[in-house]
Design a protein around this motif. Structure first.
Motif, PDB file in Angstrom:
ATOM      1  N   LEU A   4      31.166  66.563 -42.784  1.00 43.19           N
ATOM      2  CA  LEU A   4      30.189  65.660 -43.402  1.00 43.19           C
ATOM      3  C   LEU A   4      29.261  65.054 -42.347  1.00 43.19           C
ATOM      4  CD1 LEU A   4      32.530  63.834 -45.979  1.00 43.19           C
ATOM      5  CD2 LEU A   4      30.909  65.673 -46.456  1.00 43.19           C
ATOM      6  N   TRP A   5      29.832  64.702 -41.195  1.00 47.95           N
ATOM      7  CA  TRP A   5      29.005  64.049 -40.161  1.00 47.95           C
ATOM      8  C   TRP A   5      28.104  65.029 -39.416  1.00 47.95           C
ATOM      9  CZ3 TRP A   5      34.125  61.451 -38.395  1.00 47.95           C
ATOM     10  CH2 TRP A   5      34.325  60.279 -39.129  1.00 47.95           C
ATOM     11  N   TYR A   6      28.671  66.204 -39.077  1.00 48.61           N
ATOM     12  CA  TYR A   6      27.932  67.124 -38.188  1.00 48.61           C
ATOM     13  C   TYR A   6      27.324  68.319 -38.920  1.00 48.61           C
ATOM     14  CZ  TYR A   6      30.273  64.588 -34.377  1.00 48.61           C
ATOM     15  OH  TYR A   6      30.727  63.610 -33.522  1.00 48.61           O
ATOM     16  N   LEU A  64      23.961  57.783 -42.057  1.00 49.64           N
ATOM     17  CA  LEU A  64      23.283  58.469 -40.942  1.00 49.64           C
ATOM     18  C   LEU A  64      22.100  59.286 -41.471  1.00 49.64           C
ATOM     19  CD1 LEU A  64      26.438  59.698 -38.940  1.00 49.64           C
ATOM     20  CD2 LEU A  64      25.031  57.684 -38.460  1.00 49.64           C
ATOM     21  N   GLU A  65      22.306  59.931 -42.606  1.00 47.00           N
ATOM     22  CA  GLU A  65      21.214  60.734 -43.194  1.00 47.00           C
ATOM     23  C   GLU A  65      20.058  59.831 -43.637  1.00 47.00           C
ATOM     24  OE1 GLU A  65      21.559  62.671 -47.195  1.00 47.00           O
ATOM     25  OE2 GLU A  65      21.416  64.534 -46.062  1.00 47.00           O
ATOM     26  N   GLN A  66      20.399  58.674 -44.182  1.00 53.92           N
ATOM     27  CA  GLN A  66      19.352  57.737 -44.624  1.00 53.92           C
ATOM     28  C   GLN A  66      18.511  57.273 -43.433  1.00 53.92           C
ATOM     29  OE1 GLN A  66      18.758  56.851 -47.913  1.00 53.92           O
ATOM     30  NE2 GLN A  66      16.943  55.753 -47.180  1.00 53.92           N
ATOM     31  N   TYR A  67      19.184  56.918 -42.326  1.00 52.85           N
ATOM     32  CA  TYR A  67      18.443  56.480 -41.133  1.00 52.85           C
ATOM     33  C   TYR A  67      17.506  57.580 -40.615  1.00 52.85           C
ATOM     34  CZ  TYR A  67      21.549  52.379 -40.369  1.00 52.85           C
ATOM     35  OH  TYR A  67      22.232  51.195 -40.474  1.00 52.85           O
ATOM     36  N   ASP A  68      17.975  58.832 -40.761  1.00 56.29           N
ATOM     37  CA  ASP A  68      17.201  59.960 -40.236  1.00 56.29           C
ATOM     38  C   ASP A  68      15.888  60.185 -40.964  1.00 56.29           C
ATOM     39  OD1 ASP A  68      18.572  60.825 -38.116  1.00 56.29           O
ATOM     40  OD2 ASP A  68      19.660  62.439 -39.131  1.00 56.29           O
ATOM     41  N   ASN A  69      15.843  59.761 -42.226  1.00 60.37           N
ATOM     42  CA  ASN A  69      14.659  60.059 -43.040  1.00 60.37           C
ATOM     43  C   ASN A  69      14.426  58.879 -43.973  1.00 60.37           C
ATOM     44  OD1 ASN A  69      12.608  61.401 -44.316  1.00 60.37           O
ATOM     45  ND2 ASN A  69      13.954  62.624 -45.640  1.00 60.37           N
ATOM     46  N   ASN A  70      14.235  57.702 -43.352  1.00 55.65           N
ATOM     47  CA  ASN A  70      14.308  56.477 -44.155  1.00 55.65           C
ATOM     48  C   ASN A  70      13.030  56.113 -44.894  1.00 55.65           C
ATOM     49  OD1 ASN A  70      15.855  54.142 -44.987  1.00 55.65           O
ATOM     50  ND2 ASN A  70      14.310  52.972 -43.866  1.00 55.65           N
ATOM     51  N   ARG A  71      13.214  55.585 -46.102  1.00 52.44           N
ATOM     52  CA  ARG A  71      12.169  54.820 -46.771  1.00 52.44           C
ATOM     53  C   ARG A  71      12.871  53.737 -47.589  1.00 52.44           C
ATOM     54  NH1 ARG A  71       7.490  55.920 -51.112  1.00 52.44           N
ATOM     55  NH2 ARG A  71       6.070  54.382 -50.246  1.00 52.44           N
TER      56      ARG A  71
END
Ligand SMILES: CC(=O)SCCNC(=O)CCNC(=O)[C@H](O)C(C)(C)COP(=O)(O)OP(=O)(O)OC[C@H]1O[C@@H](n2cnc3c(N)ncnc32)[C@H](O)[C@@H]1OP(=O)(O)O
Ligand SMILES: O=C([O-])CC(=O)C(=O)O
Length: 370
Positions: A48-50, A341-348
């Motif tokens: 899930l993380w990597y 982590l995914e949210q931070y990577d492509n945040n709005r």
């Protein structure tokens, strides 16, 4: 404005972590059935993380990191002792996880590396907190985590103070695999909403634990056990369930917002419940659960979800009922952190609208005239 109550069917984000397509659940494209049979929880957390399954040396590295992070600060353990007696276990977990941030010097470091490190740390510390809470509640001293064991093994060890048997470790590990992630469920959404303001990962996990606690979500596993206890014996299933259905009460552990033809995780938990029942020579909880399913599915067409058979599984493993939802949190911490982590990577910022239905053109009446 079109209002979609409960955001049913609304696609609020893209995600490459887990998918539910035509009733099939995958983590990073791997069918949950395959993972349940062939992967450990730590392998799944890594996935899930990597985004890929670990090699043996990557897995060893993760296990080492989890072992190193698993102990929680002494002040957090001490504060658990100050919680009022009868504190709800999920309220305790929510508070304790929030307090972990106070002792993490990188709590507000928003770099990718720091957030990944915190994800692993939170995953490692949640089992320690839950086991410590349970022991303190029972008037016992917490037990320090062991290095070099799996999360399932370590949790049962810290909870009971004895080496767990391998069947119990395997069953718990498989349950953790099955609960690890589930697309945009309510608690994951809560986590993503929180961190989409660019708040820190501990805030996101604290929000998620609050959302998981409710009986329409993760709290349903404990509610299933309350129901099984109220039913008491196999012969009481039919009158009990029929009365609930006649009163239009919900049967906990049934129904799902997304799955209308059955939750693909439930069959694994049902099998586990049956096998554990056979092993312990006590099939009553399993048989009672099957009878409930027969009636609810027969009359309402509703199928069991992940929470239904997990109740009999955890009880057969000797786990107290108020730890069922915290165990869900142990597992889902992997999914929550991956989504953060995914949210931070492509945040709005996540900020939907509400259709206003209150009064209009009101004026402030002077206080003496109200
Ligand atoms: C890990 C998880 O979160 S899995 C879900 C855990 N939650 C539970 O097990 C709690 C029981 N189940 C439920 O409350 C619901 O099925 C939910 C919350 C899971 C999904 O809810 P929704 O998608 O909003 O469905 P909703 O609650 O609108 O139900 C639709 C209809 O089915 C009925 N229904 C749904 N679930 C149940 C149930 N468990 N028992 C009896 N009736 C039910 C509702 O009463 C409603 O009937 P109506 O149309 O006659 O009013
Ligand atoms: O997806 C949902 O709505 C609830 C669920 O099954 C889960 O979180 O595992």
């Amino acid at each position: 404005m079109t209002v979609t109550k409960g955001l049913e069917g609304i696609v609020a984000t893209t995600s490459s972590i887990s998918s539910i397509i035509d009733g099939v659940l995958t983590y990073r494209g791997i069918n949950i059935d395959d993972l349940a049979e062939n992967a450990t929880f730590e392998e799944v957390a890594y996935l899930l993380w990597y985004g890929k399954l670990p090699s043996q040396s990557e897995l060893n590295g993760l296990l080492k990191q989890i072992g190193e992070y698993a102990a929680v600060p002494a002040s957090v353990l001490e504060s658990l002792k100050l919680y009022p007696k009868n504190t709800n276990s999920m309220a305790a977990l929510r508070t304790a996880v929030s307090s972990l941030a106070l002792y993490d010097e990188q709590a507000n470091d928003m770099s990718k590396e720091a957030n990944l490190r915190k994800a692993i740390k939170i995953q490692a510390q949640i089992p320690t907190l839950i086991a410590a809470f349970a022991r303190i509640r029972d008037g016992k001293e917490p037990i320090a985590p062991k290095q070099g064991t799996s999360i399932a093994h370590n949790f049962l060890y810290m909870l009971n103070g004895t080496e767990p048997d391998q069947v119990a470790v395997k069953a718990l590990d498989q349950a953790l695999v099955l609960h690890a992630d589930h697309e945009l469920n309510a608690s994951t959404f809560a986590a993503r909403v929180t961190v989409a303001t660019l708040s820190d990962i501990y805030s996101g996990i604290t929000s998620a634990i609050g959302a998981l606690k409710g009986p329409l979500h993760g709290g349903a596993n404990e509610a299933v056990m309350v129901m099984l206890e109220e039913i008491g014996s196999f012969s009481n299933v039919e009158p009990y369930i029929n009365e609930k259905l006649a009163n239009k009460e919900k049967i906990m552990g049934f129904g799902h917002r997304v799955y209308k033809n059955g939750d693909p995780r439930a069959k694994h938990l049902q099998k586990m419940s049956r096998e554990l029942g056979k092993l312990t020579g006590n099939m009553e909880l399993y048989e009672t659960s099957v009878k409930i399913e027969e009636i609810v599915t027969g009359q309402k067409g509703l199928k069991p979800n992940v929470d239904f058979y997990s109740a009999s599984v955890y009880t057969t493993l000797g786990i107290p009922r108020d730890l069922f939802t915290p165990i869900f949190a142990i597992s889902r911490a992997s999914g929550w952190t991956a989504h953060i982590l995914e949210q931070y990577d492509n945040n709005r910022l996540i900020r939907p609208r509400a259709e206003y239905t209150g009064p209009v053109d009101q004026k402030v009446t002077p206080i003496a005239q109200r």
